[in-house]
Motif scaffolding. Structure first.
Motif, PDB file in Angstrom:
ATOM      1  N   ARG A 283     148.158 -66.465 -18.539  1.00  0.00           N
ATOM      2  CA  ARG A 283     148.440 -65.949 -17.351  1.00  0.00           C
ATOM      3  C   ARG A 283     149.431 -64.795 -17.509  1.00  0.00           C
ATOM      4  NH1 ARG A 283     151.119 -70.066 -13.402  1.00  0.00           N
ATOM      5  NH2 ARG A 283     153.065 -69.174 -14.632  1.00  0.00           N
TER       6      ARG A 283
ATOM      7  N   ASP B 221     152.127 -62.831 -16.050  1.00  0.00           N
ATOM      8  CA  ASP B 221     152.967 -62.949 -14.778  1.00  0.00           C
ATOM      9  C   ASP B 221     153.679 -61.562 -14.293  1.00  0.00           C
ATOM     10  OD1 ASP B 221     152.927 -65.639 -14.550  1.00  0.00           O
ATOM     11  OD2 ASP B 221     154.200 -65.724 -16.408  1.00  0.00           O
TER      12      ASP B 221
ATOM     13  N   THR C 139     154.198 -63.487 -19.887  1.00  0.00           N
ATOM     14  CA  THR C 139     153.083 -63.964 -19.751  1.00  0.00           C
ATOM     15  C   THR C 139     153.329 -65.645 -19.799  1.00  0.00           C
ATOM     16  OG1 THR C 139     152.580 -64.101 -22.235  1.00  0.00           O
ATOM     17  CG2 THR C 139     151.667 -62.363 -20.817  1.00  0.00           C
ATOM     18  N   SER C 140     152.364 -66.459 -19.472  1.00  0.00           N
ATOM     19  CA  SER C 140     152.389 -67.962 -19.570  1.00  0.00           C
ATOM     20  C   SER C 140     151.237 -68.390 -20.120  1.00  0.00           C
ATOM     21  CB  SER C 140     152.718 -68.540 -18.330  1.00  0.00           C
ATOM     22  OG  SER C 140     153.921 -67.885 -17.577  1.00  0.00           O
TER      23      SER C 140
END
Length: 161
Positions: A45, A47, A59-60
């Motif tokens: 993901r 962010d 990011t995650s």
């Protein structure tokens, strides 16, 4: 081109059979970056993606697509559109000094013209030989090769923003 220090730097080179603009778009468009930034089957993901000098790169990642954990919290140092990106996790997206795990690094992504598309080069710099060795032992070549293959597949498939 900058000098490579084999004692502290890790490199990866690949020809991507797509124009530099397509590779750049895959790096600079959140929806495209999320498709290749972590090795499958893990899900990324994006962010924050502020592709400018000093901009955030956060990011995650998730194993199940529901519960996300932090992955990258860094800043862009150099941005040369369609040519070069440099980012570091030694400074977080809030511009605070960081102690990232597993290692602090500065990554340089270079895009050059090639007869078959784009000459794609990654140089990941570390503070010392021990950090470089640790990153290599943790799977640098496997991980960065996997995401580079996914980036290539996306760019070569014509994905556009």
């Amino acid at each position: 081109m900058t000098t490579i220090d084999p004692e502290r730097d890790l490199t990866l080179d690949r020809v991507i059979h797509a124009p530099r603009e397509a590779v750049w778009d895959a790096w600079s468009t959140p929806s495209l970056l999320a498709k290749w930034w972590v090795p499958a089957p893990t899900v990324a993901r994006v962010d924050r993606l502020e592709v400018s000098p000093g901009g955030a790169f956060v990011t995650s990642m998730s194993a199940d697509g529901a519960l996300f954990a932090p992955h990258t919290d860094s800043v862009f140092l150099v941005v040369e559109p369609h040519r070069r990106l440099v980012f570091t996790n030694a400074v977080d997206s809030g511009w605070h000094p960081a102690k990232p795990e597993p290692v602090a690094m500065t990554a340089e992504i270079s895009l050059d013209d090639h007869a078959d598309g784009t000459d794609y080069r990654v140089v990941v710099r570390h503070g010392d030989a021990a950090a470089r060795s640790r990153h290599e032992a943790l799977g640098f070549f496997e991980g960065w090769s996997a995401v580079t293959a996914a980036l290539a597949a996306l760019a070569e498939g014509g994905a556009r923003p």
